[in-house]
Structures are given as C-alpha cells and as structure tokens.
Design a protein around this motif. Structure first.
Motif, PDB file in Angstrom:
ATOM      1  N   CYS A   1       0.864  -1.137   0.019  1.00  0.00           N
ATOM      2  CA  CYS A   1      -0.158  -0.002   0.071  1.00  0.00           C
ATOM      3  C   CYS A   1       0.915   1.216  -0.138  1.00  0.00           C
ATOM      4  O   CYS A   1       1.825   1.549   0.902  1.00  0.00           O
ATOM      5  CB  CYS A   1      -1.014   0.099   1.257  1.00  0.00           C
TER       6      CYS A   1
ATOM      7  N   HIS B   1      -1.844  -4.903   1.978  1.00  0.00           N
ATOM      8  CA  HIS B   1      -3.335  -4.897   2.316  1.00  0.00           C
ATOM      9  C   HIS B   1      -4.153  -5.610   1.220  1.00  0.00           C
ATOM     10  O   HIS B   1      -3.431  -5.589   0.011  1.00  0.00           O
ATOM     11  CB  HIS B   1      -3.902  -3.708   2.490  1.00  0.00           C
TER      12      HIS B   1
ATOM     13  N   HIS C   1      -7.543   3.338   0.818  1.00  0.00           N
ATOM     14  CA  HIS C   1      -6.550   4.136   1.671  1.00  0.00           C
ATOM     15  C   HIS C   1      -6.168   5.257   0.513  1.00  0.00           C
ATOM     16  O   HIS C   1      -6.185   6.359   0.918  1.00  0.00           O
ATOM     17  CB  HIS C   1      -5.156   3.422   1.933  1.00  0.00           C
TER      18      HIS C   1
ATOM     19  N   CYS D   1       0.691   4.039   5.108  1.00  0.00           N
ATOM     20  CA  CYS D   1       1.344   2.749   5.104  1.00  0.00           C
ATOM     21  C   CYS D   1       2.763   2.894   4.329  1.00  0.00           C
ATOM     22  O   CYS D   1       3.801   2.207   4.816  1.00  0.00           O
ATOM     23  CB  CYS D   1       0.349   1.666   4.122  1.00  0.00           C
TER      24      CYS D   1
ATOM     25  N   CYS E   1       0.029   4.281   0.261  1.00  0.00           N
ATOM     26  CA  CYS E   1      -0.667   5.599   0.938  1.00  0.00           C
ATOM     27  C   CYS E   1       0.078   6.108   1.876  1.00  0.00           C
ATOM     28  O   CYS E   1       1.119   5.825   2.362  1.00  0.00           O
ATOM     29  CB  CYS E   1      -2.049   5.147   1.542  1.00  0.00           C
TER      30      CYS E   1
ATOM     31  N   ARG F   1      -6.923   8.477   2.193  1.00  0.00           N
ATOM     32  CA  ARG F   1      -5.762   9.032   2.618  1.00  0.00           C
ATOM     33  C   ARG F   1      -5.006   9.820   1.670  1.00  0.00           C
ATOM     34  O   ARG F   1      -4.280  10.982   1.858  1.00  0.00           O
ATOM     35  CB  ARG F   1      -4.899   8.183   3.334  1.00  0.00           C
TER      36      ARG F   1
HETATM   37 ZN    ZN Z   1      -2.615   2.240   3.251  1.00  0.00          ZN
END
Ligand code: ZN
Ligand code: ZN
Length: 395
Positions: free
Chosen positions: A39, A50, A58, A44, A41, A62
């Motif tokens: 991930c 994920h 995400h 992360c 994002c 995010r």
């Molecule tokens: Zn993430």
C-alpha cells in the motif's frame, strides 16, 4: 505508468478511476494468493501489504504518499521515467530490494537466518522512521533530509552545539505539533548514526608513531616515543587524562559496501569494468591500463570475480579553519571504486571519505600509521562474513 489522476482531487471521478486502474494493475502483476499488494498511501508508505480493495480505499481516503514519485514497489523501473529518476531516495531502492530478497528466499524458509531477518526488520523500521515526512502533509522534507540539511548548516557555519540545540528548539516551535524534527543534536546524530554514517574515533600518538588500537588500545603512552596519549594542559603542563592528544576519524567502509551490494542497481554497476574494456586500444578507464592487467596476472583468483572491489586512494591536506589558523592542515583520505563506470567512479556520491587524519602538520611518511585501519585483512572480511576463498593480496 499513468500518473495524471494524482493531480485531481480525491473525491473526483478522474482520481478514483486512476486509483482503481493502479490497484488493478498492481494486483494483476504483484498480488499474492490473498490478493494483497503493497500500500503506497501516505500512512502505510509501502511498508504494509493490504487487500487490494483496502489499498484502493486508502488511496481515496488518505491519498498517495507524495514522496513516492517513481512506483518502484509497483513495477515501475527507473528507465520509464524522466529526470525525476534522480530523485528516487536510495532508501526506497534498499527497501524494495530487501522485500524482494525476502520473497525469493521463501522456498527455503527453514534456512533463513533469524539474525538476518531481525536485521532486515530493523532496517525497514529505520527507513520508515527516517522517511517520515517532517510533519503531516509536508512534501519537501522528511525527518532524515531535514536533519541532514541542518547538520550540514551547522558544519558550514561553525555553530556550537549549544547554539544548534537552541536553534532546533526554536525551529520545532515554528513547526506543527506533529513534527518529527529531532529534539536535540544528540538525537539527530543518533538518527544519522543508525544508518552507519557515523565514524569511529581512534586515538593516535601526538608524534604520529602509532594508533592506540588492538594490542595498544589500553596503553597510556606511546611505546615508541613515550609521549602521553592524553592532552597536556598548556599553562600547567599537567596531563588531562581522558582528553586524547590526537584523534583519527575512521568512517568504516564495510557498511557502505554492504549497502551497495544490497541494492540491485549498484551491485550491477560494480561489475561494469568486467564487460566494458576498451576494444580500440584507447584508454578510458583504469581497466584499460597496464597496471590493471598486471594485478589480474599477479592475483588471478582475485581477478576472477568481477565483484571484488578495486579501490583507488587519494589524499591531500586542507585547512578546516580558513583564515583563523593558517598553518593547520588536516588530511582527508578518499577512496574511489574503480569497478564503477568512469562517469560514476568520480561522481560525488561514489567518492568515499574514509579517514580524517588530524593536523596540525601533514603526516608525511607517517601516513602509513594512519592507513592501518584500511588494511584488507583487518577489515574487509569481518569474522561474521564468510571467509574469502581468495588469498589476501600482500599489500
Ligand atoms: Zn495504506
Ligand atoms: Zn609516539
């Protein structure tokens, strides 16, 4: 890879379609059996896997980590991109290589050395910590880059430790509360040292006879000239025990070589010399020189593995105090790696500062004493490393 969608607001359809395509492609190319992908994002930051639907969520809720410019964890290679290439933080490459090393080793899991795994986890944590944005939403600086920029400024302007701590305190009060700027010079140095960018201090005889290391490390006086290891108080002529008269700074080579070999791209660059010998008789690199040939002939087993490192060593005096003390000269010793291509081996990033020989006068022939920490058999193959199958060249 298509990146236009990142310019749109996250609630816009254009963004969501782009994020969906990104996630689907990553899932098709890199998804594991549980449909999980790395991930990217902002929270992360490529450190967690994920389910692809969660990654999509995400990205929408995010947003993408703004420092993740080249999607190397999602299949993008440096060559696909343009000048932004230069901006890939090395830590990301290291991160990626460590992830993939782990995947490749999965089949012989029982052989995986626990200590290597722990070390990898430590490195990942360190990278994650160092690459945290300076504050939430900051795209220009990370904790590490801000620390390095400030430490450089401290050196450039000869700031005292107390002044620097003061500036740090004030700077922190200007920043948002969630900022990650280290609180003090001490914690900043600790952060940098965690990447093995620190140095060792080795006490030296004031007359350049020996280094107080190995068998001599507990001596109080030089075995050759008898001079005290400690500084003399100029007014009272008393020995100030605990304050060394002369200190050699040694920046260890091995951690840097390990890092180079851990990154696929640099590990490949270290073999450049083996395939790029000049074919037209013209000299473009030391590999085309007679001296190189001579070394190959004399130590064929050393030459047989192109990964063996060939160092060039250069040193010259410089005065760190400018006009304040014109007679002082200190001697940095720089290593160049001739395994690399001509455009890399002389680049600023590839030159390795490895020793800082203290002044006040030039070491002259005594320079050998100071070069001792670089000697191969002492350092290049530490006991934890598999022993080299090759005889050690008799330097
Ligand atoms: Zn993430
Ligand atoms: Zn001495």
């Amino acid at each position: 890879m298509e990146k236009e969608w990142l310019q749109f607001d996250r609630f816009k359809d254009e963004y969501r379609v782009g994020a969906r395509m990104f996630v689907d492609k990553a899932r098709a190319d890199y998804g594991n059996s549980e449909d999980e992908i790395i991930c990217p994002c902002i929270k992360c930051r490529n450190s967690e896997h994920h389910h692809f639907e969660i990654v999509y969520e995400h990205l929408v809720t995010r947003g993408m980590d703004p420092t993740y410019k080249i999607w190397i964890c999602h299949g993008e290679t440096g060559s696909e991109s343009n000048h932004e290439d230069l901006e890939i933080p090395e830590t990301y490459k290291l991160f990626k290589d460590l992830c993939f090393q782990h995947d490749e080793n999965d089949e012989d899991d029982e052989d995986v050395d626990d200590t290597i795994e722990t070390r990898e986890a430590e490195i990942l944590n360190l990278v994650r910590e160092a690459e945290t944005p300076l504050f939430f939403g900051c795209t220009n600086y990370t904790k590490m880059s801000a620390s390095v920029a400030l430490l450089k400024m401290k050196a450039r302007h000869y700031l005292t430790d107390i002044a620097f701590d003061d500036i740090l305190r004030t700077s922190r009060s200007f920043l948002p509360e969630d900022n990650t700027l280290p609180e003090s010079l001490y914690s900043m140095k600790k952060l940098v040292k965690a990447f093995d960018l620190g140095y060792e201090k080795i006490h030296a005889c004031v007359n350049d006879c020996c280094l107080f290391r190995k068998d001599l490390q507990h001596l109080e006086n030089c075995p050759k000239c008898g001079a005290s290891r400690w500084k003399l108080n100029e007014s009272s002529s008393k020995i100030q025990k605990g304050i060394p008269a002369k200190v050699l700074r040694y920046f260890p080579i091995i951690p840097r070589l390990r890092r180079m070999f851990a990154i696929t791209e640099t590990a490949e660059q270290l073999r450049w010399h083996s395939n790029n010998k000049s074919q037209d008789g013209k000299m473009r690199h030391p590999v085309d020189a007679l001296a190189w040939e001579t070394i190959n002939r004399r130590w064929p087993s050393f030459a047989s593995d192109p990964r063996n490192i060939r160092f060039g060593l250069a040193t010259d005096g410089f005065n760190p105090f400018h006009d304040l003390r014109s007679t002082y000269s200190c001697w940095p010793v720089i290593l160049t790696i001739y395994n690399l291509s001509p455009w890399l081996c002389m680049s600023k990033e590839s030159l390795m500062l490895t020793l800082l020989i203290p002044g006040p006068k030039q070491p002259g022939n005594d320079i050998d004493v100071y070069l001792a920490p670089l000697v191969w058999k002492d350092n290049l193959f530490p006991p934890t490393y598999p022993p080299s199958p090759y005889p050690i060249p008799p330097f």
